[in-house]
Design a protein around this motif. Sequence first.
Motif, PDB file in Angstrom:
ATOM      1  N   TRP A  89      32.830  82.540  30.475  1.00 12.99           N
ATOM      2  CA  TRP A  89      32.976  81.678  31.641  1.00 12.99           C
ATOM      3  C   TRP A  89      33.709  82.385  32.780  1.00 12.99           C
ATOM      4  O   TRP A  89      34.522  83.287  32.550  1.00 12.99           O
ATOM      5  CB  TRP A  89      33.753  80.411  31.284  1.00 12.99           C
ATOM      6  CG  TRP A  89      33.087  79.537  30.280  1.00 12.99           C
ATOM      7  CD1 TRP A  89      33.266  79.552  28.924  1.00 12.99           C
ATOM      8  CD2 TRP A  89      32.118  78.519  30.536  1.00 12.99           C
ATOM      9  NE1 TRP A  89      32.484  78.603  28.333  1.00 12.99           N
ATOM     10  CE2 TRP A  89      31.764  77.944  29.288  1.00 12.99           C
ATOM     11  CE3 TRP A  89      31.518  78.019  31.700  1.00 12.99           C
ATOM     12  CZ2 TRP A  89      30.843  76.910  29.182  1.00 12.99           C
ATOM     13  CZ3 TRP A  89      30.604  76.981  31.589  1.00 12.99           C
ATOM     14  CH2 TRP A  89      30.272  76.443  30.345  1.00 12.99           C
ATOM     15  N   ILE A  90      33.429  81.911  33.992  1.00 11.08           N
ATOM     16  CA  ILE A  90      34.209  82.268  35.176  1.00 11.08           C
ATOM     17  C   ILE A  90      34.915  80.999  35.641  1.00 11.08           C
ATOM     18  O   ILE A  90      34.328  79.920  35.652  1.00 11.08           O
ATOM     19  CB  ILE A  90      33.321  82.809  36.299  1.00 11.08           C
ATOM     20  CG1 ILE A  90      32.528  84.017  35.816  1.00 11.08           C
ATOM     21  CG2 ILE A  90      34.161  83.185  37.519  1.00 11.08           C
ATOM     22  CD1 ILE A  90      31.454  84.448  36.793  1.00 11.08           C
ATOM     23  N   TYR A  91      36.185  81.138  36.072  1.00 12.81           N
ATOM     24  CA  TYR A  91      36.979  79.985  36.474  1.00 12.81           C
ATOM     25  C   TYR A  91      37.447  80.168  37.919  1.00 12.81           C
ATOM     26  O   TYR A  91      37.717  81.273  38.372  1.00 12.81           O
ATOM     27  CB  TYR A  91      38.208  79.844  35.570  1.00 12.81           C
ATOM     28  CG  TYR A  91      37.893  79.784  34.093  1.00 12.81           C
ATOM     29  CD1 TYR A  91      37.706  78.568  33.439  1.00 12.81           C
ATOM     30  CD2 TYR A  91      37.759  80.961  33.345  1.00 12.81           C
ATOM     31  CE1 TYR A  91      37.407  78.523  32.084  1.00 12.81           C
ATOM     32  CE2 TYR A  91      37.461  80.925  31.994  1.00 12.81           C
ATOM     33  CZ  TYR A  91      37.284  79.701  31.373  1.00 12.81           C
ATOM     34  OH  TYR A  91      36.979  79.666  30.021  1.00 12.81           O
ATOM     35  N   GLY A  92      37.583  79.042  38.613  1.00 20.93           N
ATOM     36  CA  GLY A  92      38.125  79.100  39.958  1.00 20.93           C
ATOM     37  C   GLY A  92      37.551  78.020  40.849  1.00 20.93           C
ATOM     38  O   GLY A  92      36.491  77.453  40.559  1.00 20.93           O
ATOM     39  N   PRO A  93      38.231  77.721  41.955  1.00 15.56           N
ATOM     40  CA  PRO A  93      37.759  76.678  42.865  1.00 15.56           C
ATOM     41  C   PRO A  93      36.456  77.092  43.545  1.00 15.56           C
ATOM     42  O   PRO A  93      36.373  78.139  44.183  1.00 15.56           O
ATOM     43  CB  PRO A  93      38.896  76.556  43.883  1.00 15.56           C
ATOM     44  CG  PRO A  93      39.590  77.884  43.837  1.00 15.56           C
ATOM     45  CD  PRO A  93      39.480  78.346  42.424  1.00 15.56           C
ATOM     46  N   GLY A  94      35.440  76.265  43.361  1.00 11.77           N
ATOM     47  CA  GLY A  94      34.146  76.549  43.975  1.00 11.77           C
ATOM     48  C   GLY A  94      33.233  77.407  43.137  1.00 11.77           C
ATOM     49  O   GLY A  94      32.118  77.726  43.570  1.00 11.77           O
ATOM     50  N   VAL A  95      33.643  77.776  41.929  1.00 10.28           N
ATOM     51  CA  VAL A  95      32.823  78.699  41.139  1.00 10.28           C
ATOM     52  C   VAL A  95      31.470  78.088  40.810  1.00 10.28           C
ATOM     53  O   VAL A  95      30.465  78.802  40.703  1.00 10.28           O
ATOM     54  CB  VAL A  95      33.577  79.147  39.868  1.00 10.28           C
ATOM     55  CG1 VAL A  95      33.741  77.991  38.887  1.00 10.28           C
ATOM     56  CG2 VAL A  95      32.867  80.318  39.205  1.00 10.28           C
ATOM     57  N   CYS A  96      31.425  76.747  40.671  1.00  8.27           N
ATOM     58  CA  CYS A  96      30.115  76.107  40.516  1.00  8.27           C
ATOM     59  C   CYS A  96      29.796  75.190  41.688  1.00  8.27           C
ATOM     60  O   CYS A  96      28.630  74.834  41.884  1.00  8.27           O
ATOM     61  CB  CYS A  96      30.021  75.354  39.187  1.00  8.27           C
ATOM     62  SG  CYS A  96      31.059  73.888  39.039  1.00  8.27           S
ATOM     63  N   GLU A 339      37.554  73.755  36.773  1.00  6.96           N
ATOM     64  CA  GLU A 339      36.210  74.145  37.213  1.00  6.96           C
ATOM     65  C   GLU A 339      35.829  75.519  36.656  1.00  6.96           C
ATOM     66  O   GLU A 339      36.606  76.472  36.717  1.00  6.96           O
ATOM     67  CB  GLU A 339      36.126  74.170  38.741  1.00  6.96           C
ATOM     68  CG  GLU A 339      34.722  74.470  39.254  1.00  6.96           C
ATOM     69  CD  GLU A 339      34.601  74.342  40.765  1.00  6.96           C
ATOM     70  OE1 GLU A 339      33.514  74.655  41.287  1.00  6.96           O
ATOM     71  OE2 GLU A 339      35.587  73.945  41.418  1.00  6.96           O
ATOM     72  N   LYS A 340      34.607  75.607  36.122  1.00  8.71           N
ATOM     73  CA  LYS A 340      34.141  76.856  35.532  1.00  8.71           C
ATOM     74  C   LYS A 340      32.622  76.947  35.661  1.00  8.71           C
ATOM     75  O   LYS A 340      31.941  75.947  35.876  1.00  8.71           O
ATOM     76  CB  LYS A 340      34.549  76.945  34.057  1.00  8.71           C
ATOM     77  CG  LYS A 340      33.974  75.840  33.176  1.00  8.71           C
ATOM     78  CD  LYS A 340      34.479  75.948  31.732  1.00  8.71           C
ATOM     79  CE  LYS A 340      33.899  74.849  30.850  1.00  8.71           C
ATOM     80  NZ  LYS A 340      34.361  74.962  29.441  1.00  8.71           N
ATOM     81  N   ALA A 341      32.111  78.156  35.516  1.00  7.17           N
ATOM     82  CA  ALA A 341      30.668  78.389  35.550  1.00  7.17           C
ATOM     83  C   ALA A 341      30.302  79.375  34.451  1.00  7.17           C
ATOM     84  O   ALA A 341      31.041  80.330  34.174  1.00  7.17           O
ATOM     85  CB  ALA A 341      30.236  78.932  36.914  1.00  7.17           C
ATOM     86  N   LEU A 342      29.153  79.146  33.846  1.00  6.72           N
ATOM     87  CA  LEU A 342      28.693  79.958  32.719  1.00  6.72           C
ATOM     88  C   LEU A 342      28.119  81.274  33.237  1.00  6.72           C
ATOM     89  O   LEU A 342      27.194  81.284  34.050  1.00  6.72           O
ATOM     90  CB  LEU A 342      27.624  79.184  31.938  1.00  6.72           C
ATOM     91  CG  LEU A 342      27.137  79.782  30.625  1.00  6.72           C
ATOM     92  CD1 LEU A 342      28.272  79.833  29.600  1.00  6.72           C
ATOM     93  CD2 LEU A 342      25.959  78.970  30.093  1.00  6.72           C
ATOM     94  N   LYS A 343      28.663  82.388  32.756  1.00  7.59           N
ATOM     95  CA  LYS A 343      28.239  83.699  33.245  1.00  7.59           C
ATOM     96  C   LYS A 343      26.740  83.919  33.089  1.00  7.59           C
ATOM     97  O   LYS A 343      26.061  84.387  34.011  1.00  7.59           O
ATOM     98  CB  LYS A 343      28.985  84.810  32.505  1.00  7.59           C
ATOM     99  CG  LYS A 343      30.383  85.078  33.006  1.00  7.59           C
ATOM    100  CD  LYS A 343      30.976  86.288  32.297  1.00  7.59           C
ATOM    101  CE  LYS A 343      32.339  86.625  32.826  1.00  7.59           C
ATOM    102  NZ  LYS A 343      32.929  87.797  32.140  1.00  7.59           N
TER     103      LYS A 343
END
Length: 366
Positions: A89-96, A339-343
Amino acid sequence: MTYLTDLKTIIDINSYTGNKAGVDEISKLMTSWLDDLGFENICYTREDIGNHNLYITPKTEGTKILFLGHNDTVFPQGKFEHYSEDEEWIYGPGVCDMKGGNMVALQALRNVYERNGKIENIDFLLVSDEETGSDDSKELSSKIAKDYDVCFVFEAAGEKLEVVTGRKGVGTFTISIEGKAAHAGVRYEEGINANLEAAHKLMELTKLTNLKIGTTVNVGKITGGIGANTISPTAELLLELRYTQNSERDRLLHALEEITNTSYIKGTKATLSGLIQRDVMEANDEQLTLIKKIENLSGTMVPTEQRGGVSDANIVAAQGVTTLDGFGPFGDGDHTVNEKALKSSFEQRINLMSTILIHHQEFKQF
């Protein structure tokens, strides 16, 4: 995956809607990256919020495509900031929502440019106030949308990489009620209770909900009165309505007027204010036709879904443009500190959009 370096750069810049300097810094970076691909920037400057930017390419005959995204995020400085990642995962504001989606769009455009040395008939609109309802940008988006045949929106994908074909319409309204103050102990009968009127209106508004067809009416906040010993002279209801069909919008607006203008407690008066912020995005045959073409091009199934939440896809779809949303990465926890997004979903989405655009650039249509 060098695009992740660029993603980290923009995530580490706070771009809360109210932080004009931060949003504009993101705009400058996106402008420089798109300038490398031959895009020309039309900047719509604003004083109190970030600037909106329309990046355009040369036009020829064929299908005109609009990419749509937003640079703003929801957390003020110091609340939730900075990029991090692990193996999955990637984490951060706006990542998804939706810097990650903007990066999918950018990398797909880079792939096309690397292959062809040019890009035509594809423009990219990035607005700065989507997270607060697009109150400033929606008129601009509506006007710009009329010049395009197809719009791809890069909000987050579904868990199974669904694209979004429908979103509810949403409106926010306030009913302000006027009664008459009186001492609750010695002049009770002389008062006109605005709070009691609000209670009746609350019950009637709640009856408008129809979950079977996706219509909800929520009175989220009620205020009124002075104190326990005073008949309330004023009250206010703040409500939101959401709907999946234009016919439901019309029903709700008519009922809202009727409920406002009906005095359930004799002597009260009420006024209504508010508006439909984003109209419904209804699934349609043109979307399905486009999805079938995408499936044929990519050799993969493209699942679809409809969502209760809104995006600027609603605005463009309302102009009759064939609109598909959810072309960003799959993510979770948007609008929260988780908030996270799948690599892996970045590569899948970039590959799919690159395939679509390479075909479009060769044939200028789908």
